[in-house]
Design an enzyme around this catalytic site. Structure first.
Site, PDB file in Angstrom:
ATOM      1  N   ASP A 198      57.077 -47.385 -61.645  1.00 54.32           N
ATOM      2  CA  ASP A 198      57.287 -46.084 -60.992  1.00 54.32           C
ATOM      3  C   ASP A 198      57.543 -46.210 -59.491  1.00 54.32           C
ATOM      4  OD1 ASP A 198      56.601 -44.928 -63.505  1.00 54.32           O
ATOM      5  OD2 ASP A 198      54.493 -45.241 -62.996  1.00 54.32           O
TER       6      ASP A 198
ATOM      7  N   GLY B 161      60.455 -46.271 -58.052  1.00 52.91           N
ATOM      8  CA  GLY B 161      61.712 -45.630 -57.629  1.00 52.91           C
ATOM      9  C   GLY B 161      62.901 -46.565 -57.809  1.00 52.91           C
ATOM     10  N   LYS B 162      62.828 -47.437 -58.809  1.00 55.68           N
ATOM     11  CA  LYS B 162      63.930 -48.386 -59.063  1.00 55.68           C
ATOM     12  C   LYS B 162      65.218 -47.646 -59.397  1.00 55.68           C
ATOM     13  CE  LYS B 162      61.381 -50.212 -62.311  1.00 55.68           C
ATOM     14  NZ  LYS B 162      60.023 -49.731 -62.067  1.00 55.68           N
TER      15      LYS B 162
ATOM     16  N   ASN C  42      59.708 -46.406 -72.731  1.00 54.63           N
ATOM     17  CA  ASN C  42      58.454 -46.302 -71.970  1.00 54.63           C
ATOM     18  C   ASN C  42      58.781 -46.090 -70.490  1.00 54.63           C
ATOM     19  OD1 ASN C  42      59.563 -48.889 -71.935  1.00 54.63           O
ATOM     20  ND2 ASN C  42      57.612 -49.960 -71.947  1.00 54.63           N
ATOM     21  N   ALA C  43      60.009 -46.462 -70.098  1.00 56.99           N
ATOM     22  CA  ALA C  43      60.430 -46.283 -68.709  1.00 56.99           C
ATOM     23  C   ALA C  43      60.884 -44.852 -68.490  1.00 56.99           C
ATOM     24  CB  ALA C  43      61.580 -47.232 -68.399  1.00 56.99           C
ATOM     25  N   GLY C  44      60.868 -44.434 -67.248  1.00 62.56           N
ATOM     26  CA  GLY C  44      61.382 -43.111 -66.924  1.00 62.56           C
ATOM     27  C   GLY C  44      61.932 -43.128 -65.515  1.00 62.56           C
ATOM     28  N   HIS C  45      63.183 -42.745 -65.378  1.00 55.98           N
ATOM     29  CA  HIS C  45      63.793 -42.717 -64.055  1.00 55.98           C
ATOM     30  C   HIS C  45      64.216 -41.304 -63.729  1.00 55.98           C
ATOM     31  CE1 HIS C  45      65.094 -47.174 -64.557  1.00 55.98           C
ATOM     32  NE2 HIS C  45      63.859 -47.051 -64.145  1.00 55.98           N
TER      33      HIS C  45
ATOM     34  N   GLN D   5      59.674 -51.036 -65.743  1.00 53.79           N
ATOM     35  CA  GLN D   5      58.277 -51.420 -65.477  1.00 53.79           C
ATOM     36  C   GLN D   5      58.214 -52.330 -64.245  1.00 53.79           C
ATOM     37  OE1 GLN D   5      59.171 -51.966 -69.140  1.00 53.79           O
ATOM     38  NE2 GLN D   5      58.960 -49.770 -69.141  1.00 53.79           N
TER      39      GLN D   5
ATOM     40  N   GLY E 163      53.794 -37.713 -68.315  1.00 52.67           N
ATOM     41  CA  GLY E 163      53.195 -36.644 -67.512  1.00 52.67           C
ATOM     42  C   GLY E 163      51.781 -36.947 -67.060  1.00 52.67           C
TER      43      GLY E 163
ATOM     44  N   LEU F 177      58.166 -43.659 -48.299  1.00 51.41           N
ATOM     45  CA  LEU F 177      57.492 -43.873 -47.016  1.00 51.41           C
ATOM     46  C   LEU F 177      57.096 -42.531 -46.399  1.00 51.41           C
ATOM     47  CD1 LEU F 177      56.718 -46.140 -45.053  1.00 51.41           C
ATOM     48  CD2 LEU F 177      58.972 -45.937 -44.010  1.00 51.41           C
ATOM     49  N   ASP F 178      57.877 -41.488 -46.672  1.00 53.91           N
ATOM     50  CA  ASP F 178      57.600 -40.153 -46.120  1.00 53.91           C
ATOM     51  C   ASP F 178      56.248 -39.611 -46.584  1.00 53.91           C
ATOM     52  OD1 ASP F 178      59.148 -40.231 -48.612  1.00 53.91           O
ATOM     53  OD2 ASP F 178      58.805 -38.056 -48.644  1.00 53.91           O
TER      54      ASP F 178
HETATM   55  P1  IMP Z   1      53.680 -49.690 -73.192  1.00 52.26           P
HETATM   56  O1  IMP Z   1      54.786 -50.311 -72.389  1.00 52.26           O
HETATM   57  O2  IMP Z   1      54.005 -48.320 -73.665  1.00 52.26           O
HETATM   58  O3  IMP Z   1      53.221 -50.590 -74.294  1.00 52.26           O
HETATM   59  O4  IMP Z   1      52.417 -49.522 -72.213  1.00 52.26           O
HETATM   60  C1  IMP Z   1      51.736 -50.644 -71.674  1.00 52.26           C
HETATM   61  C2  IMP Z   1      51.302 -50.391 -70.245  1.00 52.26           C
HETATM   62  O5  IMP Z   1      52.449 -50.337 -69.407  1.00 52.26           O
HETATM   63  C3  IMP Z   1      50.568 -49.053 -70.027  1.00 52.26           C
HETATM   64  O6  IMP Z   1      49.590 -49.242 -69.030  1.00 52.26           O
HETATM   65  C4  IMP Z   1      51.664 -48.132 -69.513  1.00 52.26           C
HETATM   66  O7  IMP Z   1      51.140 -47.076 -68.737  1.00 52.26           O
HETATM   67  C5  IMP Z   1      52.474 -49.117 -68.686  1.00 52.26           C
HETATM   68  N1  IMP Z   1      53.874 -48.705 -68.543  1.00 52.26           N
HETATM   69  C6  IMP Z   1      54.866 -48.846 -69.449  1.00 52.26           C
HETATM   70  N2  IMP Z   1      56.012 -48.393 -68.970  1.00 52.26           N
HETATM   71  C7  IMP Z   1      55.785 -47.984 -67.720  1.00 52.26           C
HETATM   72  C8  IMP Z   1      56.613 -47.452 -66.674  1.00 52.26           C
HETATM   73  O8  IMP Z   1      57.834 -47.276 -66.813  1.00 52.26           O
HETATM   74  N3  IMP Z   1      55.975 -47.162 -65.514  1.00 52.26           N
HETATM   75  C9  IMP Z   1      54.657 -47.369 -65.318  1.00 52.26           C
HETATM   76  N4  IMP Z   1      53.860 -47.874 -66.246  1.00 52.26           N
HETATM   77  C10 IMP Z   1      54.410 -48.191 -67.436  1.00 52.26           C
END
Ligand code: IMP
Length: 435
Positions: free
Chosen positions: A13, A15-16, A38-41, A223, A301, A331-332
Site C-alpha cells: 500500500d 502507492g506503487k 489481493n492487491a489494490g491500486h 505487495q 476496507g 509526504l504531505d
Molecule cells: P494474502 O496475500 O491474501 O494471502 O494475505 C497475506 C498477507 O499479505 C496479509 O497480511 C495481507 O493483509 C497482506 N497483503 C496481501 N496483499 C496486500 C496488499 O496489496 N497490500 C497490503 N497488504 C497485503
C-alpha cells in the site's frame, strides 16, 4: 531505454500504482509479475478515480501494452469484471495481454483461504481471503489450473477433477456447496475462457521482443518486500515473491534485462493484517496518521496499522531488491507534526541493539524501534512541484532517509493527484526521452 522494476519497500500500500501510472505515460509495456487480486491500486486521473486489483495501472494509457505475467494468480471472474468496468468508462482494453501460463484462482481456493484462517483462530494471518495462498500452493503441488486450460474443455475438466479430489477432506463443511460441483465449475470456467480468449497470449515472447527492440518496460510489483514469502516476516506474508527478482521468474525475462529497481515507500509506515511491526503506533498518534493518510485497505476496507518510518526494514528492502532509487509517497500526510521520529535501529527486550533486520521470528516479534527525532514542518506541501518549494525541514527529512538507506530519493508524492509529485535530481529528463 530503461527497464524498471517497481517494488513495494515496506508492507504494501505504498502507492506503487501511482508511480507505475506515471511511468506508463512513457512506457511501451507494463507487466505485472506476482500476486493477484489481493492487491489494490487507486489511481486518480483528473476527476476520475480508478481502482484496480489485477489489471496493470498502465491500462489508462492507450499506447501502453499491459501484461499480466505467468507469476500472477488470476481470479477470472474478477478480471472480467475489471475489464467490463473499464470498458463501460470508455477505456480501451485491447492492449491487455494475459499469460497463458498464469494460474487461476478457483472457487475451492477461496473456500480454503476462509477455512484456513478460521482454523488458525487467534493465530490467523489476516489474509485478504481472495484464495491467493491456496492457489500458489496448488501451483507448487502441480495441481494448478492455468489460463490456457480454459481453452480446452476436456483438459479443464480433468485438471479440476484432479485438483478437487485432495480437497474434499479439507472442505468437508462446504461439501454440498453448489460452487464445488465439478460440472458447473467446468462450465463456468469455460465461459470465462471464451470471454478472455482474445487477451490470452505468449507474454514471455512479447516481453522479449519489447526488450530486444529497446522499448521502455515497467515491471509492476504488488505487495512488498516485507510480505515476501521467503524474505518477509514469515508466516505473516503473502504467498508469492514481491521482490524485484520475481520480475524475472514471473514474466520470463532474465536478470540482465533489468536496468533499475525503484522501491516505493511511504513517508511513514503501515501494515494490514497480522505480524510484527516494530514501529507501530497504537495510540492517538497512530489514529491521527490513519485518519490523515486515509489508511483503509483498497481491497478489504480494513483499517491499516500505522507507525513511524522504519529505516532498518527499508535498508533491508533496499538490499534484497538491489534498489537503485527510492520514491517516498504521502509526504504531505506528515505536515503539521512538531517532531517526526525515524527508526534507525531496533532494541530487543534484553536491550540488544539491531541495526540490521533480525532473521529470527521470535526476535523480530519482540523488538521495538530506536528513534532519531527530526523537526517537522507546518506548511501544506501538497502544492509543491519542485524541490525548492519544499520546506527545509522536509528536505532534511528526505536527506536523512536517503543517507540512512544508501539509495537516492528520486521522486516524492505530495498528494493523491497524478500531478502531485516532486522530482528530485536527474531522473525526470531521462524518462521524458523514453517515448
Ligand atoms: P494474502 O496475500 O491474501 O494471502 O494475505 C497475506 C498477507 O499479505 C496479509 O497480511 C495481507 O493483509 C497482506 N497483503 C496481501 N496483499 C496486500 C496488499 O496489496 N497490500 C497490503 N497488504 C497485503
Amino acid at each position: 531505454m530503461p527497464s524498471i522494476v517497481i517494488v513495494g519497500a515496506q508492507w504494501g500500500d505504498e502507492g506503487k500504482g501511482k508511480v507505475v501510472d506515471l511511468l506508463a505515460e512513457r512506457a511501451q509495456v507494463v507487466a505485472r509479475f506476482q500476486g493477484g487480486n489481493n492487491a489494490g491500486h487507486t489511481i486518480v486521473h483528473g476527476d476520475e478515480t480508478y481502482k484496480f486489483h489485477l489489471i496493470p495501472s498502465g491500462i489508462l494509457d492507450p499506447q501502453t501494452t499491459c501484461v499480466i505475467g505467468n507469476g500472477v494468480v488470476i481470479d477470472p471472474g474478477v478480471l472480467i469484471a475489471e475489464i467490463d468496468g473499464l470498458r463501460e468508462r470508455g477505456v480501451d482494453v485491447s492492449n491487455l495481454k494475459v499469460s497463458a501460463n498464469a494460474h487461476l484462482i478457483m472457487p475451492y481456493h477461496l473456500m480454503l483461504d476462509h477455512a484456513g484462517e478460521a482454523r488458525l483462530g487467534k493465530l490467523q494471518i489476516g489474509t485478504t481471503k481472495r484464495g491467493i495462498g491456496p492457489c500458489y500452493a496448488d501451483k507448487a503441488a502441480r495441481l494448478g489450473i492455468r489460463m490456457q486450460d480454459l481453452l480446452d474443455e476436456k483438459i479443464l475438466k480433468k485438471k479440476i477433477m484432479a485438483a478437487l479430489e485432495p480437497k474434499q477432506l479439507q472442505l468437508r463443511p462446504f461439501e454440498r456447496d453448489p460452487a464445488l460441483d465439478l460440472q458447473s465449475m467446468t462450465e463456468q470456467y469455460l465461459t470465462y475462457g471464451h470471454r478472455l480468449e482474445r487477451h490470452i497470449a505468449d507474454t514471455t515472447s512479447l516481453l522479449h521482443r519489447a526488450l530486444d527492440d529497446d522499448r521502455f518496460v515497467v515491471f509492476e510489483g504488488a505487495q512488498a518486500a516485507l510480505l515476501d514469502i521467503d524474505h518477509g516476516t514469515y508466516p505473516f506474508v503473502t504467498s508469492s515473491n514481491p521482490v524485484a527478482g520475481a520480475a524475472c521468474t514471473g514474466t520470463g525475462v532474465g536478470p540482465l534485462d533489468i536496468d533499475e529497481v525503484w522501491g516505493i515507500a511511504k513517508a511513514y509506515a503501515t501494515r494490514v493484517g497480522a505480524g510484527p511491526f516494530p514501529t507501530e503506533l497504537e495510540d492517538d498518534l497512530g489514529e491521527e496518521l490513519r485518519r490523515r493518510g486515509g489508511e483503509f485497505g483498497t481491497t478489504t476496507g480494513r483499517p491499516r496499522r500505522t507507525g513511524w518510518i522504519d529505516l532498518v526494514a527499508l535498508r533491508y528492502a533496499a538490499r534484497i531488491n538491489s534498489m537503485t532509487a527510492l520514491v517516498i509517497t504521502k509526504l504531505d500526510v506528515l505536515s503539521g507534526f512538531d517532531t517526526l521520529r525515524v527508526c534507525t535501529a531496533y532494541e530487543g527486550a534484553d536491550g540488544a541493539v539491531f541495526e540490521t533486520f533480525p532473521y529470527h521470528q521470535t526476535v523480530l516479534h519482540h523488538v521495538s524501534g530506536r528513534y532519531t527525532e527530526l523537526p517537522g514542518w507546518s506548511e501544506d506541501i501538497s502544492g509543491a512541484r519542485s524541490p525548492e518549494e519544499l520546506p527545509q525541514a522536509t528536505r532534511d527529512y528526505l536527506r536523512f532517509i536517503e543517507e540512512a538507506v544508501g539509495v537516492p530519493v528520486v521522486l516524492v508524492g505530495v498528494g493523491p493527484g497524478r500531478d502531485q509529485i516532486v522530482w528530485l535530481g536527474e531522473r525526470s529528463p531521462l524518462l521524458a526521452e523514453s517515448r
